[in-house]
Design an enzyme around this catalytic site. Structure first.
Site, PDB file in Angstrom:
ATOM      1  N   SER A 123       0.880  -1.083   0.066  1.00 59.18           N
ATOM      2  CA  SER A 123       0.076  -0.051   0.031  1.00 59.18           C
ATOM      3  C   SER A 123       0.881   1.143   0.087  1.00 59.18           C
ATOM      4  O   SER A 123       2.160   1.078   0.454  1.00 59.18           O
ATOM      5  CB  SER A 123      -0.910  -0.005   1.413  1.00 59.18           C
ATOM      6  OG  SER A 123      -1.452   1.080   1.637  1.00 59.18           O
ATOM      7  N   TYR A 152      -1.468  -0.261  11.303  1.00 60.14           N
ATOM      8  CA  TYR A 152      -1.576  -0.612   9.778  1.00 60.14           C
ATOM      9  C   TYR A 152      -0.222  -0.259   8.901  1.00 60.14           C
ATOM     10  O   TYR A 152       0.343  -1.065   8.171  1.00 60.14           O
ATOM     11  CB  TYR A 152      -3.054  -0.213   9.242  1.00 60.14           C
ATOM     12  CG  TYR A 152      -2.973  -0.507   7.606  1.00 60.14           C
ATOM     13  CD1 TYR A 152      -3.067  -1.670   7.169  1.00 60.14           C
ATOM     14  CD2 TYR A 152      -2.875   0.591   6.737  1.00 60.14           C
ATOM     15  CE1 TYR A 152      -3.154  -2.064   5.923  1.00 60.14           C
ATOM     16  CE2 TYR A 152      -3.069   0.406   5.427  1.00 60.14           C
ATOM     17  CZ  TYR A 152      -3.238  -0.985   4.939  1.00 60.14           C
ATOM     18  OH  TYR A 152      -3.342  -1.228   3.576  1.00 60.14           O
TER      19      TYR A 152
END
Length: 274
Positions: free
Chosen positions: A133, A146
């Site tokens: 990501s 995260y």
């Protein structure tokens, strides 16, 4: 010629499902996996081989890899896609939740990489695609856990790329920005498990505003767009080491070059403008 084979995790929806369909359309032998096989029955109807695989369960991984080798004799590509986001200020996220986040997003890919690499090394070819990501290159308030998991995945992949190059194996990071999937709904579920201290209500307000936008938000790309880049990486003889997906992703990763003080001030300004 024998079709190439791919093992994909997290195929129940979103990027994983779109990736399985993209490989299938290119006549690969696709092993589509998920924790709940009922979620991927339709992929089986389309022609994928489906299997139960929880990336936190070593027995699941061993069973699926052994089955694939028994049935196909080869694993040409591994796509580590399974993952989720644990949001919340660091103080509010229980340590058990941090462990769970890393168990899926970091230890899971590591388990699968270790399972397939001996075979790929023997054949001296293969591609490992780790779905990361832009959060693996730029952290943000409320996303420390995260982002930390994706930073770790990026670091491991960078090391892996050099380690396996002599065996003809490629390691690729695919880095989407916002994707129009159910990802945010899962993130909202995980947020419900945090221990709110009362000190960070501004974060929760921003998060709720983001949820209200829906549909992945401005600049989101489709799962099919991400799947296209994953397929291209797996099919290329010399894939790029990193593939940011979408314009917003390509712009966002440049934020790591901004001085920390300026980046911190920008996050503070966004909070005040809410």
């Amino acid at each position: 010629m024998q079709p190439k084979t791919v093992l994909i995790t997290g195929c129940s929806s979103g990027i994983g499902r779109a990736t399985a369909e993209a490989f299938l359309d290119e006549d690969w032998e696709v092993y589509a996996t998920a924790r709940n096989p009922a979620d991927i029955e339709t992929l089986g109807d389309r022609g994928c081989t489906i299997a139960t695989l929880d990336v936190t369960e070593p027995d699941d991984i061993e069973r699926v890899v052994d089955r694939m080798l028994d049935e196909q004799g080869r694993i040409d590509c591994l796509v580590n896609n399974a993952g989720y986001a644990q949001f919340g200020p660091l103080e509010d996220v229980p340590t058990d939740a941090v462990h769970d986040q890393f168990d899926v997003n970091v230890y899971g890919p590591h388990r699968l990489i270790r399972a397939v690499l001996p075979h790929m090394r023997r054949r001296r070819e293969g591609t490992i695609v780790n779905v990361s990501s832009v959060a693996g290159r730029l952290s943000f308030p409320g996303g420390g856990v995260y982002c930390g998991s994706k930073f770790a995945l990026e670091a491991m992949t960078d090391a892996l790329r050099s380690e396996v190059a002599e065996y003809g194996i490629d390691a690729v990071l695919v880095e989407p920005g916002p994707v129009d999937t159910g990802f945010t709904e899962r993130a909202e579920e995980e947020l419900s498990g945090v221990e709110r201290s009362g000190a960070y209500e501004s974060f929760y307000g921003v998060f709720e505003d983001t949820q209200a936008i829906g549909g992945g938000g401005l600049g989101a790309v489709s799962p099919e767009r991400v799947a296209e880049d994953i397929l291209n990486a797996a099919s290329s003889t010399k894939p790029a080491s990193r593939v940011p997906v979408g314009t917003l992703a390509r712009v966002t990763v440049l934020g790591r070059f901004v001085p920390d003080s300026l980046r911190d001030r920008a996050f503070g300004l966004l909070d005040r403008l809410r």
